[in-house]
Motif scaffolding. Structure first.
Motif, mmCIF file in Angstrom:
data_model
loop_
_atom_site.group_PDB
_atom_site.id
_atom_site.type_symbol
_atom_site.label_atom_id
_atom_site.label_comp_id
_atom_site.label_asym_id
_atom_site.label_seq_id
_atom_site.Cartn_x
_atom_site.Cartn_y
_atom_site.Cartn_z
ATOM 1 N N SER A 42 -27.898 -20.778 19.244
ATOM 2 C CA SER A 42 -27.468 -20.973 20.631
ATOM 3 C C SER A 42 -26.341 -21.994 20.707
ATOM 4 O O SER A 42 -25.419 -21.876 21.509
ATOM 5 C CB SER A 42 -28.651 -21.430 21.494
ATOM 6 O OG SER A 42 -29.644 -20.429 21.515
ATOM 7 N N GLY A 46 -22.687 -21.572 22.327
ATOM 8 C CA GLY A 46 -22.186 -22.495 23.337
ATOM 9 C C GLY A 46 -20.837 -23.079 22.957
ATOM 10 O O GLY A 46 -19.961 -23.261 23.787
ATOM 11 N N PHE A 84 -20.897 -14.612 30.014
ATOM 12 C CA PHE A 84 -22.049 -15.174 29.321
ATOM 13 C C PHE A 84 -23.334 -14.604 29.908
ATOM 14 O O PHE A 84 -23.508 -14.568 31.122
ATOM 15 C CB PHE A 84 -22.037 -16.704 29.460
ATOM 16 C CG PHE A 84 -22.582 -17.425 28.262
ATOM 17 C CD1 PHE A 84 -23.924 -17.321 27.936
ATOM 18 C CD2 PHE A 84 -21.755 -18.206 27.465
ATOM 19 C CE1 PHE A 84 -24.420 -17.979 26.817
ATOM 20 C CE2 PHE A 84 -22.255 -18.862 26.356
ATOM 21 C CZ PHE A 84 -23.582 -18.747 26.022
ATOM 22 N N PHE A 86 -27.385 -15.337 29.631
ATOM 23 C CA PHE A 86 -28.358 -16.306 29.120
ATOM 24 C C PHE A 86 -29.722 -15.653 28.937
ATOM 25 O O PHE A 86 -30.042 -14.656 29.595
ATOM 26 C CB PHE A 86 -28.506 -17.476 30.083
ATOM 27 C CG PHE A 86 -27.248 -18.267 30.287
ATOM 28 C CD1 PHE A 86 -26.409 -17.989 31.363
ATOM 29 C CD2 PHE A 86 -26.909 -19.280 29.414
ATOM 30 C CE1 PHE A 86 -25.256 -18.719 31.556
ATOM 31 C CE2 PHE A 86 -25.751 -20.008 29.606
ATOM 32 C CZ PHE A 86 -24.915 -19.722 30.677
ATOM 33 N N GLN A 90 -30.349 -17.420 34.546
ATOM 34 C CA GLN A 90 -29.507 -18.468 35.138
ATOM 35 C C GLN A 90 -28.721 -17.958 36.338
ATOM 36 O O GLN A 90 -27.511 -18.154 36.456
ATOM 37 C CB GLN A 90 -28.545 -19.058 34.092
ATOM 38 C CG GLN A 90 -29.235 -19.642 32.880
ATOM 39 C CD GLN A 90 -30.046 -20.896 33.190
ATOM 40 O OE1 GLN A 90 -30.242 -21.258 34.351
ATOM 41 N NE2 GLN A 90 -30.550 -21.544 32.157
ATOM 42 N N LEU A 91 -29.413 -17.251 37.241
ATOM 43 C CA LEU A 91 -28.778 -16.891 38.508
ATOM 44 C C LEU A 91 -28.874 -18.082 39.464
ATOM 45 O O LEU A 91 -29.755 -18.933 39.323
ATOM 46 C CB LEU A 91 -29.489 -15.674 39.135
ATOM 47 C CG LEU A 91 -29.450 -14.389 38.300
ATOM 48 C CD1 LEU A 91 -30.210 -13.279 39.025
ATOM 49 C CD2 LEU A 91 -28.020 -13.951 38.026
ATOM 50 N N ASP A 163 -26.944 -14.704 24.765
ATOM 51 C CA ASP A 163 -27.918 -15.533 24.044
ATOM 52 C C ASP A 163 -29.316 -15.022 24.338
ATOM 53 O O ASP A 163 -29.868 -15.255 25.402
ATOM 54 C CB ASP A 163 -27.780 -16.990 24.485
ATOM 55 C CG ASP A 163 -28.706 -17.908 23.714
ATOM 56 O OD1 ASP A 163 -28.899 -19.063 24.148
ATOM 57 O OD2 ASP A 163 -29.249 -17.481 22.676
#
Lengths: 232, 848
Positions: A42, A46, A84, A86, A90-91, A163
């Motif tokens: 990860s 990143g 990206f 996740f 991650q909204l 990811d």
């Protein structure tokens, strides 16, 4: 990536997450990065996205050297060049599905009507046209990840980073998301770098990079089933 | 869609979603804005009343006020104006004793003699029972204020004695339009006719009285400015005012009070804004993921800061609007708080001040949230992957560099506050002093808070005795990660400090006034003693059995200072704000020997055989006029001029009333001039009422003043002022308590989780209650202690450096401050934590 290292302090000890990474990913490639838990997958992703800065080394993303850029310039670059996805979606919880998809365009100041149409089209592609006005809390995990997928493709980024996109999903939803990811990637055309411990996911990649203890231990063209890893 | 619209959308939706948490913050801002708009709105409305009702408040178009009767020549000069339609009437105000039978001692009252046929020119005197004044008030009757009626148990028809005459009470004065602009208002009001005043025999040559001439202009033909100028020529010693100036004294007092109370309100607002900053900081901590995601998606720091700046503005705006509503209520309360001294009708609400209050609330809120907003820049997107791992601790130089933005934002905040304070006070210097004092208080409070947290941590780690679990957990809660103990302590401490400072100042000033007289100085004064009565009064005083020091009788002569060493007195630059040393008639006295309570500072007291008139002047007069021993003063009394050489500068150690101790002559200097006499005695306080009764019986025209009564009146005024100030400063404490509640609410999830785990491990509800109560009580107790300490220091500084008074440490108020703040903190903390106890452990843990 050339001679990239990443070291952090955790409590009283120093942790070397990545040690001397050299990696090239050609345009349009689909690369899977695998490795056991804590191998630095990860973190590697990143760094590619400019979400963090390496302790040493250099990173060039689609022709731009990003290692010494300021945070605001990195943000602009991410908005233009990186999509990206996740593991935990991650909204933004206070925006609807459509608004979440629209967000990258709005942050870049793009014209509302064209962007809105593209957002709706992307939601349609991921099968959520009828859930556009729903908030994340009203969607299942799979549906949230599909919204996140649509958002990642909103600005047609040349690079897509994922990811563990199916890490928090059941197998059926995960399959659905993966199929959508690959279909979107084919239709939109992007370099895809995907971190996973799922052998099936890695099996679709054209190249598999194995990480262990912060180093690349293998980097091979994918001719067959994905190699074993100790998994998470 | 533009970036602005998405910022608004996110700001609004997040604020709405976090409404319960932000409710406390809004109340905190509302407390400060409410106080500010209440004070300034009331002041503006009061100014408006003074302007609009100027004629009614003056009961005339113009007034002439002086401490002597108008001479026949002066009255003759008014005749041409009368022929042009100008009407005038004369009012005489004085103090006297009034008795109502044998039931109790006589009461010091403020007499106002009027011509009820014409007074007042504007407004109305309202009596109960309702009757026109001209009909009710006759030569044999008086009207009294309601407080006097209560005190002497009077009703319409009661008989009273004033001076050497008896009167019937014709009614209770419910409304007197020019009460605020009167003179000698030191006792309850009695309205009397001029004929009635003559009957009392109180007005003799040299009696202490104030004369006011009221003028009403005709509808046309006489210009008020020309009339005013003419009156200034006719009455050069008098104060002449017209309705357009309102009441300068009142206006000035109102301005000063407004400035002071506005600054107090600003403190409350700052405390509220501190709460907003704390809440926004907590809120942003909980939104780190959102901020990181936005940065991942390409948002620049500026764009993200815009969202939360808008949110802060929304909070400030909501607090401001709520504050304005609160301020409207405060505005309605002020007339009640001041009702003993001012009779105000309705005070209209001003939208201009409402807008001003909202703008100030938003501005101060934004200022204080600059630090957490600027910190958004430091949020790294990689936080999503790696929240719990810290980066390598930066080198000292890097750490110092990172402090620069914090220092810069701190400077911006204080400059902003200084600007707001300077605007409220209409004085840049005042703004600088205010922010300097506030900054010092903040730094001290923050430092003590830091020490407390360190101390608690060390105590828990190194305590040789294992503390009870309730104490351990309660103390540990104070310095847990994400704590805001420093903000809460500073906010509460500021509020306590201010309220207690006012209280300590008030009680010290009054104690000082009571103890100002050294042992043996008089506590009873007799004034308006005529020359004919002086011998008999002297015998009466000498016959008193329980005097604690020798009684004293001294003469008063009315004289005017014309020149100093040949230069006209009017041309001297007078130093000092309270100028009563103008070239007008004043009372001067003579003495043979220097009394014990007079101390010679320069020069020497005169000997028995001075060849020419000599005078000793007070330290105050010497300073104001710049007079030294050796100077020659020329005086005029009753048309005769004489010179007197200054031989000494003196200071009187005790309060002297009824005489002017600024100029004391030798006997020969004032020989031949008619004098009024005043007397002083000292007796046990319990003997004073009986003495007053006997003195009134024998000498009804002599006014006997009990110093204790005067101090009581002074105490009443000081109490009233202190009440208003304490009322406003309570808003600061309220804001501090709201911050505490807000902080507790902000950490509700963490507390709920902790409560769930403790319950799972067997803790009973009572144990949880005790743990939280320990935490709140420590915060409140320390805030009370710190606030009390600072209040003690500030009041000591103010008393000894500015007010020239002595300071005594008072233990009980400090203890009360600690206990009350502790109780308030516990109450506020529980208000925000009640729901935690009710939920079952699994409900909470399942939500994780």
């Amino acid at each position: 990536m050339r001679a990239v290292t990443k070291t952090i302090d955790s409590g009283a000890r120093r942790v070397e997450i990545l040690r001397g990474i050299d990696l090239d990913v050609a345009a349009g490639e689909y690369v899977a990065i695998m490795g056991p838990s804590g191998s630095g997958k990860s973190t590697l992703l990143g760094l590619i996205a400019g979400l963090d800065s390496p302790t040493s080394g250099s990173i060039v993303l689609d022709g731009d050297e990003i290692t010494r850029l300021s945070e605001d310039r990195l943000a602009g670059l991410r908005g233009r060049k990186v999509g990206f996805v996740f593991q935990s979606y991650q909204l933004i919880p206070t925006l609807t599905a459509e608004e979440n998809v629209l967000l990258p365009a709005e942050l870049a100041g793009e014209n509302g009507r064209g962007a809105a149409e593209r957002a709706r089209a992307l939601l349609d592609k991921v099968g959520l046209a009828d859930r556009a006005a729903h908030y994340p809390v009203q969607l299942s995990g799979g549906e949230q990840q599909r919204v996140a997928l649509a958002r990642a493709f909103m600005r047609k980024p040349p690079v897509l980073l994922a990811d563990e996109p199916t890490g928090n999903l059941d197998s059926a939803s995960g399959r659905q998301v993966l199929d959508l990811l690959l279909a979107l990637n084919r239709s939109e055309g992007a370099t895809l770098v995907l971190v996973t411990h799922d052998r099936d996911l890695a099996g679709c990649a054209s190249r598999i990079v194995m990480l262990k203890d912060g180093r690349i231990v293998s980097d091979e063209r994918n001719e067959g089933p994905a190699p074993q890893d100790s998994g998470r | 869609m533009t970036p602005h619209s998405i910022a608004w959308r996110m700001a609004w939706r997040e604020a709405r979603a976090s409404a319960p948490k932000f409710l406390f913050v809004i109340f905190g801002v509302a407390a400060g804005v409410g106080a500010l708009t209440g004070v300034r709105g009331f002041s503006a409305a009061f100014h408006g009343v003074l302007k609009r009702e100027a004629r009614t408040l003056m009961a005339a178009d113009l007034t002439v006020r002086q401490f002597s009767e108008p001479t026949p020549e002066q009255l003759a000069k008014l005749e041409p104006w009368s022929q042009r339609g100008v009407r005038f009437t004369r009012i005489t105000e004085t103090v006297s004793m009034m008795g109502a039978g044998e039931s109790g001692p006589p009461v010091l009252v403020s007499l106002k003699a009027v011509d009820p046929r014409v007074y007042p020119f504007y407004g109305r005197v309202t009596l109960d029972p309702a009757r026109p004044l001209a009909e009710a008030l006759t030569a044999d009757s008086i009207a009294v204020s309601d407080d006097l009626a209560v005190r002497l148990n009077l009703a319409p028809g009661s008989r009273v004695r004033l001076g050497s005459a008896d009167f019937t009470v014709c009614g209770i004065v419910m409304l007197e339009p020019d009460r605020m602009t009167g003179s000698l208002n030191i006792g309850p009001r009695v309205l009397i006719t001029r004929a009635g005043l003559d009957r009392t025999g109180l007005m003799t040559f040299g009696s202490r009285a104030s004369d006011r001439l009221l003028f009403k202009l005709p509808p046309a033909g006489v210009d008020v400015v020309r009339m005013r100028d003419a009156l200034r020529n006719i009455f050069p010693q008098a104060q002449v005012a017209d309705y357009r100036e309102g009441n300068p004294f009142l206006s000035r007092s109102l301005e000063h009070s407004t400035t002071f109370l506005s600054l107090v309100s600003l403190i409350a607002l700052i405390v509220g804004a501190l709460g907003v900053a704390t809440a926004i900081h907590s809120h942003l901590q909980q939104r780190l993921d959102t901020i990181a995601i936005l940065k991942c998606l390409g948002a620049r720091s500026g764009q993200i800061m815009r969202i939360y700046t808008l949110q802060t503005m929304l909070l400030g705006l909501a607090g401001g609007v709520a504050g304005v509503a609160l301020g409207a209520g405060v505005q309605k309360l002020f007339p009640l708080l001041l009702s003993n001294y001012f009779q105000l009708g309705g005070v209209p609400w001003s939208s201009a001040f409402a807008l001003e209050g909202i703008a100030t609330g938003v501005l101060v809120t934004l200022l204080f949230t600059i630090p957490p907003l600027v910190a958004i820049r430091r949020v790294k997107p990689a936080l999503i992957f790696r929240r719990d791992m810290a980066e390598r601790k930066p080198a000292r130089a890097e750490r110092m560099r990172r402090l620069l933005p914090a220092a810069a934002t701190g400077a911006v905040i204080f400059c902003g506050i200084a600007g707001v304070a300077a605007w409220l006070a209409d004085s840049p210097r005042m703004g600088a002093y205010f922010v300097g004092g506030l900054a010092a208080a903040f730094v001290v409070l923050a430092a003590v808070a830091w020490l407390l947290l360190r101390g608690l941590r060390l105590l828990l780690r190194w305590s040789p005795v294992r503390l009870p679990v309730v104490l351990r957990h309660g103390m540990a809660n104070i310095y847990r990660p994400g704590h805001h103990a420093t903000s809460v302590l500073v906010a509460l401490g500021i509020g306590v400090m201010f309220t207690l400072t006012i209280y300590l100042l008030q009680s010290s000033v009054l104690a000082e006034a009571e103890s100002a007289a050294p042992p043996g100085s008089p506590n009873v004064f007799l004034i308006n003693i005529t020359p004919d009565e002086s011998a008999a009064v002297g015998q009466f005083l000498d016959s008193q059995k329980n005097l604690q020091s020798k009684a004293r009788l001294a003469p008063l002569v009315s004289a005017r200072l014309i020149s100093i060493d040949g230069r006209p007195a009017g041309r001297f630059e007078r130093r000092g704000a309270h100028d009563d040393h103008g070239p007008h008639a004043r009372s001067v006295t003579w003495l043979d020997a220097k009394p014990a309570d007079i101390q010679v500072l320069r020069g020497a007291w005169w000997s028995a055989n001075e060849s020419a008139p000599v005078v000793s002047i007070s330290e105050r007069a010497a300073q104001t006029w710049g007079i030294r021993p050796g100077a020659t003063l020329r005086w005029q009394a009753l048309g005769r001029e004489f010179d007197a050489r200054v031989v000494a500068v003196h200071r009187a150690a005790s309060l002297r009333m009824g005489s002017d101790e600024d100029f004391i002559f030798d006997r020969a200097a004032l020989a031949g001039f008619p004098a009024q006499w005043f007397g002083t005695v000292r007796m046990p306080p319990k003997s004073v009422p009986a003495f007053q009764r006997e003195a009134f019986r024998r000498f009804p025209t002599v006014t006997v003043i009990n110093v204790a009564d005067v101090l009581e009146i002074a105490q009443g005024v000081v109490d009233q002022v202190a009440l208003v100030v304490r009322f406003i400063s309570l808003f600061a404490i309220l804001a501090g308590a709201i911050i505490l509640a807000s902080t507790v609410a902000g950490t509700r999830l963490r507390r709920a989780r902790e409560a769930a785990v403790l319950k799972t491990l067997g803790a009973r509800r009572a144990t949880l209650v005790a743990i939280f109560s320990v935490e709140f009580a420590i915060l409140g107790g320390v805030a009370g202690l710190m606030g009390g300490g600072l209040a003690t220091v500030f009041s000591r500084l103010l008393l000894t450096r500015l007010l020239d008074a002595s300071f005594n440490f008072e233990f009980l108020p400090n203890l009360a401050a600690i206990l009350l703040t502790m109780s308030l903190a516990v109450a506020a903390g529980w208000l925000a934590s009640l729901r935690i106890l009710r939920r079952r452990p699994l409900e909470i843990l399942r939500d994780e």
